[in-house]
Design an enzyme around this catalytic site. Structure first.
Site, PDB file in Angstrom:
ATOM      1  N   HIS A 159       0.868  -1.180   0.000  1.00  0.00           N
ATOM      2  CA  HIS A 159       0.000   0.000   0.000  1.00  0.00           C
ATOM      3  C   HIS A 159       0.903   1.227   0.000  1.00  0.00           C
ATOM      4  O   HIS A 159       1.625   1.467  -0.957  1.00  0.00           O
ATOM      5  CB  HIS A 159      -0.940  -0.093   1.203  1.00  0.00           C
TER       6      HIS A 159
ATOM      7  N   HIS B 123      -2.395  -1.883 -10.021  1.00  0.00           N
ATOM      8  CA  HIS B 123      -3.339  -1.328  -9.058  1.00  0.00           C
ATOM      9  C   HIS B 123      -4.597  -2.173  -9.075  1.00  0.00           C
ATOM     10  O   HIS B 123      -4.997  -2.664 -10.121  1.00  0.00           O
ATOM     11  CB  HIS B 123      -3.682   0.120  -9.440  1.00  0.00           C
TER      12      HIS B 123
ATOM     13  N   ASP C 297       2.627   5.760  -6.758  1.00  0.00           N
ATOM     14  CA  ASP C 297       3.879   5.632  -6.022  1.00  0.00           C
ATOM     15  C   ASP C 297       5.110   5.553  -6.908  1.00  0.00           C
ATOM     16  O   ASP C 297       6.229   5.617  -6.417  1.00  0.00           O
ATOM     17  CB  ASP C 297       3.837   4.375  -5.140  1.00  0.00           C
TER      18      ASP C 297
HETATM   19  N1  ACO Z   1       4.819  -6.526 -10.817  1.00  0.00           N
HETATM   20  C1  ACO Z   1       4.704  -7.728 -11.456  1.00  0.00           C
HETATM   21  N2  ACO Z   1       3.545  -8.379 -11.620  1.00  0.00           N
HETATM   22  C2  ACO Z   1       2.452  -7.800 -11.111  1.00  0.00           C
HETATM   23  C3  ACO Z   1       2.495  -6.553 -10.447  1.00  0.00           C
HETATM   24  C4  ACO Z   1       3.731  -5.910 -10.311  1.00  0.00           C
HETATM   25  N3  ACO Z   1       3.827  -4.729  -9.696  1.00  0.00           N
HETATM   26  N4  ACO Z   1       1.250  -6.220 -10.049  1.00  0.00           N
HETATM   27  C5  ACO Z   1       0.449  -7.227 -10.451  1.00  0.00           C
HETATM   28  N5  ACO Z   1       1.181  -8.167 -11.103  1.00  0.00           N
HETATM   29  C6  ACO Z   1       0.656  -9.375 -11.755  1.00  0.00           C
HETATM   30  C7  ACO Z   1       0.304 -10.449 -10.745  1.00  0.00           C
HETATM   31  O1  ACO Z   1       1.387 -11.317 -10.498  1.00  0.00           O
HETATM   32  C8  ACO Z   1      -0.841 -11.140 -11.442  1.00  0.00           C
HETATM   33  O2  ACO Z   1      -0.320 -11.947 -12.471  1.00  0.00           O
HETATM   34  P1  ACO Z   1      -0.979 -13.402 -12.779  1.00  0.00           P
HETATM   35  O3  ACO Z   1      -2.406 -13.104 -13.125  1.00  0.00           O
HETATM   36  O4  ACO Z   1      -0.164 -13.961 -13.873  1.00  0.00           O
HETATM   37  O5  ACO Z   1      -0.863 -14.169 -11.495  1.00  0.00           O
HETATM   38  C9  ACO Z   1      -1.583 -10.011 -12.135  1.00  0.00           C
HETATM   39  O6  ACO Z   1      -0.582  -9.011 -12.385  1.00  0.00           O
HETATM   40  C10 ACO Z   1      -2.717  -9.418 -11.317  1.00  0.00           C
HETATM   41  O7  ACO Z   1      -2.168  -8.933 -10.106  1.00  0.00           O
HETATM   42  P2  ACO Z   1      -2.808  -9.106  -8.671  1.00  0.00           P
HETATM   43  O8  ACO Z   1      -1.697  -9.233  -7.665  1.00  0.00           O
HETATM   44  O9  ACO Z   1      -3.862 -10.162  -8.705  1.00  0.00           O
HETATM   45  O10 ACO Z   1      -3.518  -7.696  -8.507  1.00  0.00           O
HETATM   46  P3  ACO Z   1      -4.042  -7.104  -7.159  1.00  0.00           P
HETATM   47  O11 ACO Z   1      -5.171  -6.223  -7.543  1.00  0.00           O
HETATM   48  O12 ACO Z   1      -4.301  -8.162  -6.143  1.00  0.00           O
HETATM   49  O13 ACO Z   1      -2.808  -6.239  -6.608  1.00  0.00           O
HETATM   50  C11 ACO Z   1      -1.295  -4.493  -6.237  1.00  0.00           C
HETATM   51  C12 ACO Z   1      -2.665  -4.891  -6.803  1.00  0.00           C
HETATM   52  C13 ACO Z   1      -1.134  -5.012  -4.804  1.00  0.00           C
HETATM   53  C14 ACO Z   1      -1.196  -2.971  -6.197  1.00  0.00           C
HETATM   54  C15 ACO Z   1      -0.214  -5.114  -7.165  1.00  0.00           C
HETATM   55  O14 ACO Z   1      -0.354  -4.611  -8.466  1.00  0.00           O
HETATM   56  C16 ACO Z   1       1.203  -4.841  -6.632  1.00  0.00           C
HETATM   57  O15 ACO Z   1       1.686  -5.600  -5.793  1.00  0.00           O
HETATM   58  N6  ACO Z   1       1.881  -3.746  -7.106  1.00  0.00           N
HETATM   59  C17 ACO Z   1       3.168  -3.403  -6.609  1.00  0.00           C
HETATM   60  C18 ACO Z   1       3.039  -2.669  -5.282  1.00  0.00           C
HETATM   61  C19 ACO Z   1       2.532  -1.253  -5.466  1.00  0.00           C
HETATM   62  O16 ACO Z   1       2.993  -0.512  -6.323  1.00  0.00           O
HETATM   63  N7  ACO Z   1       1.573  -0.870  -4.602  1.00  0.00           N
HETATM   64  C20 ACO Z   1       1.006   0.473  -4.608  1.00  0.00           C
HETATM   65  C21 ACO Z   1      -0.421   0.448  -4.993  1.00  0.00           C
HETATM   66  S1  ACO Z   1      -1.047   2.093  -5.070  1.00  0.00           S
HETATM   67  C22 ACO Z   1      -1.248   2.537  -3.457  1.00  0.00           C
HETATM   68  O17 ACO Z   1      -1.412   1.766  -2.574  1.00  0.00           O
HETATM   69  C23 ACO Z   1      -1.192   3.929  -3.151  1.00  0.00           C
END
Ligand code: ACO
Length: 444
Positions: free
Chosen positions: A284, A323, A379
């Site tokens: 987050h 996201h 971010d």
């Molecule tokens: N890098 C690589 N792969 C990713 C990323 C990433 N940053 N984000 C998502 N994916 C992939 C997942 O592995 C998944 O792949 P799959 O379907 O082959 O298994 C797919 O994309 C969908 O991702 P989920 O994790 O299911 O998406 P979710 O909605 O649960 O997660 C999150 C969203 C937590 C923000 C995720 O994108 C992430 O971890 N990002 C990096 C951390 C980040 O930047 N957080 C800030 C968010 S904004 C905020 O809080 C202000």
């Protein structure tokens, strides 16, 4: 209508019209149930009527991490994740970041309307005159270890505020609500700056009432022996824009934490401390800290291809990308990206910016990211601005917490005034043992 019998959903409420309803047939019994569709949603409680027998509990919906569950009605913030739209109370983030100030946006979030000139002056005066904290708060912060993470200090201290304002327990009292809103928004920069100075072993700097909100924060962070701190207008404005962009984001993890804890009818300081805790997490608010660490690790644009391979092989995560809601470029990231250059014009170039820009370009050219609709989020670039401002990475999430406080308060106020809400208490699907015989320790 198929099946033997049709049941009416929504707690015995109005009969759903054919167009605005969902027919569900339970193949276990052959019965069909009609559920009302309102605003693109059906009520999870309507599923409870679906039973195989009289003493059956009824169907539940299973939704770990709330991926498809609306927990509330809200009038605060609108997001269209596919189109990349973000609005506070109906005003676009682009217009607000162009024309408004953070304090005006905070008023908008809390009261629902932009303030008149008179209302704004009063609001600014009130916030300015509540920036000081009780000396015992300062002393309690001094008691942390010299290397305490400033976010840990912040979350503990926000929780401690409730002990200084016991009247805030009257959560339905309008005066107490207003005081909590003003105090939280006013004191958050003071606590954040104290946590920063603590880490450096520097004396804490008291607020300066002659300065505006972002200028005063910069003063409390950076003032040294000079009589008066004179902030650079461009840096103060960039910080204010960052505050506007981070002020609210509908039912994100930390807001959900505030609402969940607030649903117990605890005081607002304790509820908002829960928001600070949730924001601390690397998935987050902690993500901007992780972005900078990631850029440090990559070290040079030459290493980007290897890094991206690691991401695709699931050895790494591209922090600052992806996201839950945005499946398009996060509109806040676009605005921040413009401000990065302006800040770096004042503070000097950052080698990490070059890596970040190239990494973004390559990721957006790569099927792995495009197929999954992974774009930069807020971010991705915010950490670069914070770093350029001279902030250590551990402070990034703390700075995020300052403006998000107005969003948390607005959402908490909405929760408190919402008759449909009750204590937030999910159900579970139990998958453990049952009715085991106790075995004494000698026989295990
Ligand atoms: N890098 C690589 N792969 C990713 C990323 C990433 N940053 N984000 C998502 N994916 C992939 C997942 O592995 C998944 O792949 P799959 O379907 O082959 O298994 C797919 O994309 C969908 O991702 P989920 O994790 O299911 O998406 P979710 O909605 O649960 O997660 C999150 C969203 C937590 C923000 C995720 O994108 C992430 O971890 N990002 C990096 C951390 C980040 O930047 N957080 C800030 C968010 S904004 C905020 O809080 C202000």
């Amino acid at each position: 209508m198929a099946g033997e019998e049709t049941h009416k959903g929504r707690d015995g409420g109005g009969v759903a019209t054919a167009e605005e309803s969902l027919s569900v047939t339970d193949n276990r019994t052959g019965q069909t149930y009609e559920m009302e569709i309102t605003d693109g949603t059906v009520r999870a409680m309507d599923f409870r009527a679906i039973k195989v027998s009289e003493d059956d509990f009824g169907l539940m919906t299973y939704d770990p991490a709330f991926k498809n569950t609306a927990s509330t009605r809200s009038e605060v913030t609108y997001i269209d994740g596919d189109a990349g739209i973000l609005e506070y109370r109906g005003y676009s983030i682009e217009q607000l970041s162009e024309h408004s100030t953070y304090l005006e946006v905070a008023y908008l979030l809390i009261y629902g309307e932009l303030p008149t000139k008179q209302q704004y002056e009063r609001w600014e005066h009130d916030i300015t005159h509540h920036t000081y904290v009780h000396e015992n708060i300062k002393k309690s912060m001094e008691a942390f270890r010299y290397d305490a993470h400033p976010m840990g200090m912040l979350l503990a201290t926000v929780g401690a505020l409730s002990t200084f304002y016991p009247g805030s327990n009257n959560i339905n009292d309008e005066h107490e609500q207003c005081m909590a809103a003003v105090r939280l928004i006013a004191k958050m920069p003071t606590l954040a700056a104290f946590a920063y100075r603590h880490n450096l072993g520097l004396p804490y700097i008291y607020p300066d009432n002659d300065l505006n909100y972002p200028e005063n924060f910069l003063s409390m962070l950076f003032k040294m022996a000079e009589w008066k701190y004179e902030p650079d207008d461009r840096l103060a404005r960039a910080l204010d824009v960052l505050f506007i962009l981070h002020a609210d984001h509908e039912q994100n993890a930390s807001t959900n934490a505030v609402r969940g804890v607030g649903s117990t009818q605890v005081d607002p300081y304790s509820a908002i401390a829960a928001g600070v805790s949730a924001l601390y997490g690397p998935l987050h608010g902690g993500a901007n800290e992780q972005v900078l660490r990631m850029l440090d690790r990559i070290g040079s644009t030459d290493n980007i291809p290897d890094f991206l391979e690691g991401v695709k092989n699931r050895e790494e995560r591209l922090m600052g990308f992806g996201h839950r809601v945005y499946k398009n470029y996060d509109p806040r990231a676009r605005i921040i990206k413009r401000h990065v250059d302006q800040v770096l014009d004042v503070t000097g170039k950052s080698p990490k910016l070059e890596i970040a820009v190239e990494l973004e370009k390559r990721a957006l050219d790569d099927e792995f990211f495009t197929e999954r609709k992974l774009y930069p989020n807020v971010d991705y670039y915010s950490g670069l601005i914070y770093e350029a401002l001279g902030m250590p990475t551990a402070m990034f999430t703390v700075i995020f917490a300052i403006p998000r406080t107005s969003g948390w308060v607005a959402q908490w106020l909405e929760l408190v005034g919402d008759d449909e809400q009750a204590i937030a208490r999910p159900r579970q699907v139990y998958s453990g043992y049952r009715e085991r015989e106790y075995v004494s320790i000698d026989e295990r």
